[in-house]
Design an enzyme around this catalytic site. Structure first.
Site, PDB file in Angstrom:
ATOM      1  N   HIS A 136       0.831  -1.207   0.000  1.00 14.02           N
ATOM      2  CA  HIS A 136       0.000   0.000   0.000  1.00 14.02           C
ATOM      3  C   HIS A 136       0.867   1.258   0.000  1.00 14.02           C
ATOM      4  CE1 HIS A 136      -3.497   2.511   1.456  1.00 14.02           C
ATOM      5  NE2 HIS A 136      -2.486   3.249   1.874  1.00 14.02           N
ATOM      6  N   GLU A 137       1.785   1.337   0.952  1.00 12.17           N
ATOM      7  CA  GLU A 137       2.609   2.543   1.042  1.00 12.17           C
ATOM      8  C   GLU A 137       3.516   2.696  -0.177  1.00 12.17           C
ATOM      9  OE1 GLU A 137       2.005   4.844   3.053  1.00 12.17           O
ATOM     10  OE2 GLU A 137       0.613   3.691   4.290  1.00 12.17           O
TER      11      GLU A 137
ATOM     12  N   HIS B 113       1.734   4.519  -2.808  1.00 12.35           N
ATOM     13  CA  HIS B 113       1.916   5.967  -2.650  1.00 12.35           C
ATOM     14  C   HIS B 113       3.280   6.394  -3.204  1.00 12.35           C
ATOM     15  CE1 HIS B 113      -1.606   7.032  -0.375  1.00 12.35           C
ATOM     16  NE2 HIS B 113      -1.323   6.247   0.648  1.00 12.35           N
TER      17      HIS B 113
ATOM     18  N   HIS C  96       3.290   6.632  -6.840  1.00 11.24           N
ATOM     19  CA  HIS C  96       2.566   7.836  -7.253  1.00 11.24           C
ATOM     20  C   HIS C  96       3.523   9.030  -7.289  1.00 11.24           C
ATOM     21  CE1 HIS C  96      -1.666   9.913  -6.764  1.00 11.24           C
ATOM     22  NE2 HIS C  96      -1.133  10.134  -7.941  1.00 11.24           N
TER      23      HIS C  96
END
Length: 738
Positions: free
Chosen positions: A511-512, A515, A518
């Site tokens: 998940h991180e 980020h 991104h």
């Protein structure tokens, strides 16, 4: 002092540096106005280590060159420089243009960005008394700085002049987005309020920033203080030997040798509740977690009441019907009623699921010969038993296959290579703020792309949770590549033991890193639109989307290897993980929806009404209105330690995790139906949303990727809230749910 020349030649340079996005045509009608005058405003010279770009690789922060005592002076100097730079833009005697106003604003604040980005990570990940005092002193100064910018009438007049003339301007899509978002931000922050209202707004914002800092520090203190100590080893029955050794080491570090320390999580739930055989210890650990931050020096209650009152008063100043209406102005979901309705529509099915699950767990308690009634500290323990019996899935068993470094380098990095052509090289020449931190160069198809920091383990100096942040924002205008960091709170190993991750830790790592991707693939002209600089209910979409790859068999079999034997995780465990994905949804989804609706309860009240005197009584009444079984499944965060909504900017925004979960399940169904984890798919992901920052609308980016508007059905299926053609039922929550 230094002089900044803002005149025709500077405007030409601005156009030249922006050639990748600006068209050859003049940016606006101001080009037909009389010639520009030479303008040489004086800007204070920076003297700190952040005065210039760092000489380190990709301008990484020089953490080793800053002592704790220096941070306050460094940031205060950076604030002064930022204000001088913006003042120079506001007072430019030349007619306002996109280049000499909007672009120059994007160029401003680089010293502040470098200094405060590094300091903020130290505050979050390696705080001490000196840093805490500095943060509390700086918080209102930073808030005042932003108010000085956004409430500057001359600066707003220039922005508005360009905005009002936008129909006559030749702009790219990103230029237009910058103009639109900048103007909206000024209005949102009070540029159109009267002088008296603005003065009050400044006071409110400064006080709120100070309260945010205080609440954050008290939440960290409360979490540390909530740890319990067990005197007898027998009380830890159910924990692994490694966990018991770690508990003994933690107790000794706290000055209590011979005992065992069990820490609480940043969330209400504590992982050990699923393992501890001793019901009294479970209850003690649960109550310590759920009751924290309500009394003593770590109490946040009076501060929270003041925050709510100030937020409501601010909403009044803007004439908004609630804080949520004011806060959600730039979201993908801008109407609070839509966010509330989206979640409330799931409550009846979710409540029914909780009731079924509770009945199953009560039956399991009675099978063990007990006559007590299911309590919240029993839920995860007996759910774990049912999970193991039904799916042959033992969390402690599968943990043996998840060595932290393997998950990162053979799992996360492998996924990034297969999808995106990224490779990683660990570095030893970059100073960090803590010895636990690793640093990697990121290459894209062999070309240097970014710098990535990874800080995995929990410690008393680190706040709870997991997050991604930027030390350097990508920007073509500024010629900068991204320097990003991921921070987690994985339980550190006992000395001599391997660092093992739970399945939740593993999915959080993916998940991180979503980020991080991104930020790594940011490809924007302007820093304020770059990478993760997007709305709360969009920024969690790329991160949640990448969680899916943690369970991809091709990825899982590479990183999931037993720490002793090297054996690849057996197929039956992979199947068990997959089959159990809908398991215990009354708890896992129920705690999230309860927290999300609790957030909206706090921020949807009439701003003219008095803030509740009793914070916990308001919470109790709100949970009753929400209608879930919060007596058995409390919200993921109770109000006193709900850091997301009192520090992180997720006020009236915690729903974003569920909203973006809908987006990511639907988007991932597109991946599954169109070839899966291929480089072609990765290129499409980058080209449509992962590399787009906020250069397009969120709706457009989703449609560009999937070819359609988002659908809720994949979320309901993934959560077991819609019947499927399989045999999943009962505690799994699918039977008759929707």
């Amino acid at each position: 002092m230094r002089k900044s020349t803002l005149l025709a030649t500077t405007m030409i340079a601005a156009f030249a540096s922006a050639c990748t996005t600006m068209e050859d045509a003049d940016m606006n009608a101001s080009a037909q106005l009389p010639g520009t005058a030479e303008y040489n405003p004086e800007i204070p010279e920076a003297t700190s280590i952040f005065a210039e770009l760092s000489p380190l690789y990709m301008h990484a922060p020089q953490f080793d060159q800053v002592s704790d005592e220096e941070w306050q002076g460094i940031v205060e100097e950076a604030i002064a420089i930022q204000l001088a730079e913006v003042d120079a833009i506001a007072n430019n005697p030349n007619p306002p243009t996109f280049a000499n106003t909007l672009v120059e604003m994007e160029r401003s604040g680089q010293v502040f960005s470098r200094a405060y980005g590094a300091f903020s990570q130290v505050v979050s990940a390696n705080i001490n008394d000196t840093i805490a005092a500095t943060d509390e002193a700086l918080a209102p100064q930073v808030a005042s700085m932003y108010d000085s910018i956004y409430l500057d009438p001359e600066l707003f007049a220039r922005v508005k002049a360009v905005y009002d003339n936008r129909a006559a301007m030749a702009m790219t899509a990103e230029d237009a987005m910058l103009l639109e978002t900048t103007y909206d931000e000024f209005v949102h922050r009070g540029a159109e309020l009267g002088a008296e209202q603005q003065a009050e707004l400044r006071q409110i914002n400064e006080r709120l920033s100070s309260l945010s800092s205080q609440i954050s520090q008290k939440i960290t203190t409360g979490q540390n203080n909530a740890a319990i100590f067990v005197s007898e080893r027998e009380g830890l029955s159910g924990l692994s030997e490694g966990q018991i050794e770690a508990a003994a080491a933690a107790a000794e570090e706290r000055g209590r040798p011979g005992e065992y320390m069990l820490s609480v999580s940043n969330t209400t739930g504590v992982p050990q509740l699923a393992q501890l055989d001793n019901r009294e210890i479970r209850e003690l650990l649960y109550r310590s977690s759920v009751d924290r931050n309500q009394t003593g020096e770590a109490s946040t209650l009076p501060l929270i009441r003041e925050v709510i009152a100030l937020r409501n008063r601010r909403a009044q100043l803007f004439g908004e019907p609630s804080h949520a209406n004011w806060q959600m102005y730039d979201r993908m979901v801008s109407d609070p009623a839509m966010a509330i309705g989206f979640m409330s529509d799931m409550v009846p099915a979710l409540r029914a699921t909780q009731e079924r699950e509770a009945a199953v767990l009560q039956e399991r308690i009675e099978q063990d010969g007990h006559d007590f009634t299911l309590a919240p500290w029993d839920w995860q323990y007996y759910a774990s038993k049912v999970r193991q019996e039904r799916y042959a899935l033992d969390n402690e068993e599968i943990k043996q296959y998840f060595v932290v470094d393997n998950v990162l380098e053979d799992g996360v990095f492998y996924m990034a290579e297969q999808l995106y052509g990224l490779t990683f090289e660990e570095r030893s020449d970059i100073p960090t703020y803590h010895p636990d931190v690793k640093v990697y160069t990121v290459f894209h198809d062999g070309e240097e792309q970014a710098l990535f920091y990874f800080d995995p383990f929990s410690r008393d100096s680190k706040r709870g949770g997991a997050w991604m942040s930027n030390f350097i924002e990508q920007s073509h205008l500024l010629g900068l590549k991204p320097v990003v960091t991921n921070t987690q709170n994985i339980a550190p190993p006992a000395e001599g033991q391997p660092a093992l991750a739970t399945w939740d830790d593993v999915t959080t790592m993916f998940h991180e890193f979503g980020h991080a991707l991104h930020g790594i693939f940011a490809d924007q002209q302007y820093p304020s639109l770059s990478g993760t600089n997007t709305a709360r209910d969009w920024v969690e979409f790329p991160s949640q989307f990448h969680e899916n790859f943690a369970a991809e068999p091709e990825v899982l079999q590479r990183y999931a290897r037993h720490h002793e034997t090297g054996e690849v995780i057996p197929d039956e465990l992979i199947t068990a993980i997959d089959r159990s994905s809908k398991f215990n949804q009354g708890h896992s989804f129920g705690e999230v929806i309860a927290a999300s609706l609790l957030d909206m309860e706090w921020h949807s009240m009439d701003p003219a009404a008095q803030a509740p005197d009793d914070v916990m009584a308001f919470e109790a009444a709100a949970l009753e209105r929400i209608g879930l079984r919060s007596d058995l499944v409390p919200p993921r965060y109770r109000t006193p330690y709900f850091r997301h909504i009192f520090e992180h900017g997720y006020d009236a925004g915690y729903y974003a995790y569920t909203w973006t979960e809908m987006l990511h399940h639907d988007a991932y169904s597109y991946v599954a139906n169109n070839g899966g984890m291929t480089r072609e798919m990765g290129d499409r992901i980058v080209d449509t949303f992962l590399g787009q920052g906020h250069s397009k609308t969120y709706e457009q980016m989703f449609r560009d990727f999937t070819g359609r508007d988002p659908r809720v059905e994949p979320l309901l299926e993934a959560r077991g809230l819609i019947a499927e053609d399989d045999d999943v039922q009962g505690i799994d929550g699918a039977e008759g749910a929707v």
